[in-house]
Design a protein around this motif. Structure first.
Motif, PDB file in Angstrom:
ATOM      1  N   PRO A 177       6.231  12.967   5.990  1.00 34.59           N
ATOM      2  CA  PRO A 177       6.438  14.123   5.121  1.00 34.59           C
ATOM      3  C   PRO A 177       5.825  13.963   3.737  1.00 34.59           C
ATOM      4  O   PRO A 177       5.397  14.944   3.126  1.00 34.59           O
ATOM      5  CB  PRO A 177       7.967  14.234   5.040  1.00 34.59           C
ATOM      6  N   ALA A 178       5.776  12.744   3.226  1.00 33.16           N
ATOM      7  CA  ALA A 178       5.221  12.504   1.887  1.00 33.16           C
ATOM      8  C   ALA A 178       4.597  11.121   1.835  1.00 33.16           C
ATOM      9  O   ALA A 178       5.025  10.205   2.550  1.00 33.16           O
ATOM     10  CB  ALA A 178       6.318  12.632   0.831  1.00 33.16           C
ATOM     11  N   LEU A 179       3.581  10.983   0.990  1.00 32.06           N
ATOM     12  CA  LEU A 179       2.893   9.711   0.811  1.00 32.06           C
ATOM     13  C   LEU A 179       3.022   9.266  -0.652  1.00 32.06           C
ATOM     14  O   LEU A 179       2.870  10.081  -1.562  1.00 32.06           O
ATOM     15  CB  LEU A 179       1.407   9.837   1.161  1.00 32.06           C
ATOM     16  N   HIS A 180       3.296   7.979  -0.847  1.00 30.09           N
ATOM     17  CA  HIS A 180       3.369   7.395  -2.180  1.00 30.09           C
ATOM     18  C   HIS A 180       2.508   6.133  -2.178  1.00 30.09           C
ATOM     19  O   HIS A 180       2.026   5.695  -1.125  1.00 30.09           O
ATOM     20  CB  HIS A 180       4.819   7.063  -2.547  1.00 30.09           C
ATOM     21  N   GLN A 209      -4.081  10.513  -6.431  1.00 27.76           N
ATOM     22  CA  GLN A 209      -4.229   9.061  -6.539  1.00 27.76           C
ATOM     23  C   GLN A 209      -3.931   8.392  -5.199  1.00 27.76           C
ATOM     24  O   GLN A 209      -4.647   7.475  -4.769  1.00 27.76           O
ATOM     25  CB  GLN A 209      -3.291   8.522  -7.616  1.00 27.76           C
ATOM     26  N   VAL A 210      -2.891   8.862  -4.537  1.00 29.50           N
ATOM     27  CA  VAL A 210      -2.504   8.276  -3.252  1.00 29.50           C
ATOM     28  C   VAL A 210      -3.540   8.597  -2.174  1.00 29.50           C
ATOM     29  O   VAL A 210      -3.958   7.713  -1.411  1.00 29.50           O
ATOM     30  CB  VAL A 210      -1.109   8.781  -2.838  1.00 29.50           C
ATOM     31  N   THR A 211      -3.958   9.863  -2.098  1.00 27.16           N
ATOM     32  CA  THR A 211      -4.953  10.213  -1.073  1.00 27.16           C
ATOM     33  C   THR A 211      -6.266   9.489  -1.339  1.00 27.16           C
ATOM     34  O   THR A 211      -6.953   9.066  -0.406  1.00 27.16           O
ATOM     35  CB  THR A 211      -5.181  11.734  -1.040  1.00 27.16           C
ATOM     36  N   GLY A 212      -6.602   9.319  -2.629  1.00 22.47           N
ATOM     37  CA  GLY A 212      -7.822   8.576  -2.956  1.00 22.47           C
ATOM     38  C   GLY A 212      -7.738   7.123  -2.516  1.00 22.47           C
ATOM     39  O   GLY A 212      -8.705   6.556  -2.013  1.00 22.47           O
TER      40      GLY A 212
END
Length: 349
Positions: A177-180, A209-212
């Motif tokens: 559901p979410a990425l950190h 920042q996380v997706t990068g």
């Protein structure tokens, strides 16, 4: 009073090798070694009063481990922060995974396609996330004729992660559901644990920042909701890429011969062939230079781009062998003209 003989451990710490010798033993260009030192401080060689870098056997061992792990897809930035013992542990883990891949769990299992009568290497998928199996297992099963095989599904809890001992997968498919930022480290740890080539993530929310950070590690990202055909197309595109590069690497021997000439020797050799009526020597020298530059560039990309490390390893090998062929052609032309051909070893002796 005579000095006590040094132990092997003490000998390993003695700075003995110049940059060119260390790079040759590690099988990387000197330019790549300098990039690794400048950007990542992978080793701290001793410097002589004249500025010459000297490396110990322990430095070389550390560099060899880093090169081998980079070739297996680990990021140079992460490896540079690890001590040599930790690097060796990671290498041992990778070797164990590879031995499993080569035998114990039948990793090169072939799945026959009833329609085409062809054989495919299996694509082992680890599903991660509370609802990952519910959402994607049936879709993945529909690609079984292409070799897609779900080897395990975990909900992401610590207990489920412990169940991965001995599991080998080619791809981690995470539906979260979410990425950190801590999720990034966790997914990379799972990837390493099962020996996966790539991470494919479906997510609800994440910062740039996380997706990068995930993109930098070669992950494929899809923002939820994503249609099953789109996700499966991404998976199969990734697999085609792996297979293409793997075929290329199998057909290019490694390593390429070391460069025979530097720029000064090349220029001198061309100038010594005035009897050749055409400009072939100049063109050959130019090709040698360009291919050598591309060889160094590819090696640099190999160390900086963990997402495409295998592709850049392939390009590095191809460029090196092409450069060596052009060098041989130039040497042949020179010998046909009766001109002695020096090389770097003779010039520095």
């Amino acid at each position: 009073m005579s000095e006590e003989p040094r132990s092997k451990a003490e000998d390993a710490l003695v700075p003995s090798y110049r940059s060119s010798a260390a790079a040759r033993m590690v099988n990387i260009p000197v330019a790549t070694l300098r990039v690794w030192e400048r950007r990542y401080q992978v080793v701290g060689p001793t410097q002589t009063p004249s500025g010459q870098r000297l490396y110990s056997s322990q430095d070389v061992r550390r560099l060899v481990l880093i090169k081998q792990l980079v070739n297996r897809g680990h990021g140079i930035g992460m490896l540079a922060r690890m001590d040599t013992a930790a690097l060796q542990d990671l290498m041992d883990e990778a070797d164990q995974t590879e031995s499993v891949l080569n035998g114990a769990v039948a990793p090169v299992e072939r799945v026959r396609s009833d329609e085409a009568g062809r054989h495919h290497e299996s694509i082992r998928v680890l599903l991660v996330g509370k609802d990952a199996a519910l959402r994607w297992q049936d879709h993945l099963h529909s690609f079984k004729d292409d070799g897609v095989l779900v080897v395990k599904a975990i909900d992401g809890s610590p207990a489920s992660e412990l169940s991965l001992r001995g599991v080998v997968a080619d791809l981690v498919l995470a539906d979260l559901p979410a990425l950190h930022m801590e999720t990034v480290d966790w997914l990379v740890r799972l990837q390493r644990l099962v020996g996966a080539r790539q991470i494919l993530t479906v997510y609800g929310f994440a910062s740039s920042q996380v997706t990068g950070a995930l993109h930098a590690r070669g992950a494929i990202l899809h923002r939820a909701p994503v249609a099953a055909p789109e996700l499966m197309q991404s998976l199969m595109d990734a697999v085609r890429g792996w297979r293409s590069v793997a075929r290329g690497l199998r057909h290019v021997p490694d390593p390429a011969p070391s460069p025979r000439f530097d720029s000064a020797l090349l220029a001198g050799l061309v100038q010594s062939m005035p009897r050749v009526a055409c400009e072939c020597p100049q063109h050959l020298a130019h090709l040698v230079t360009l291919l050598g530059q591309f060889e160094s560039y590819s090696a640099d990309c190999e160390s900086r781009e963990p997402a495409d490390v295998a592709l850049h390893a392939y390009l590095y090998r191809v460029a090196g062998h092409a450069r060596a062929l052009m060098e041989e052609a130039l040497i042949t032309v020179a010998q046909a003209e009766g001109i002695p051909v020096p090389d770097k070893a003779q010039a520095t002796a």
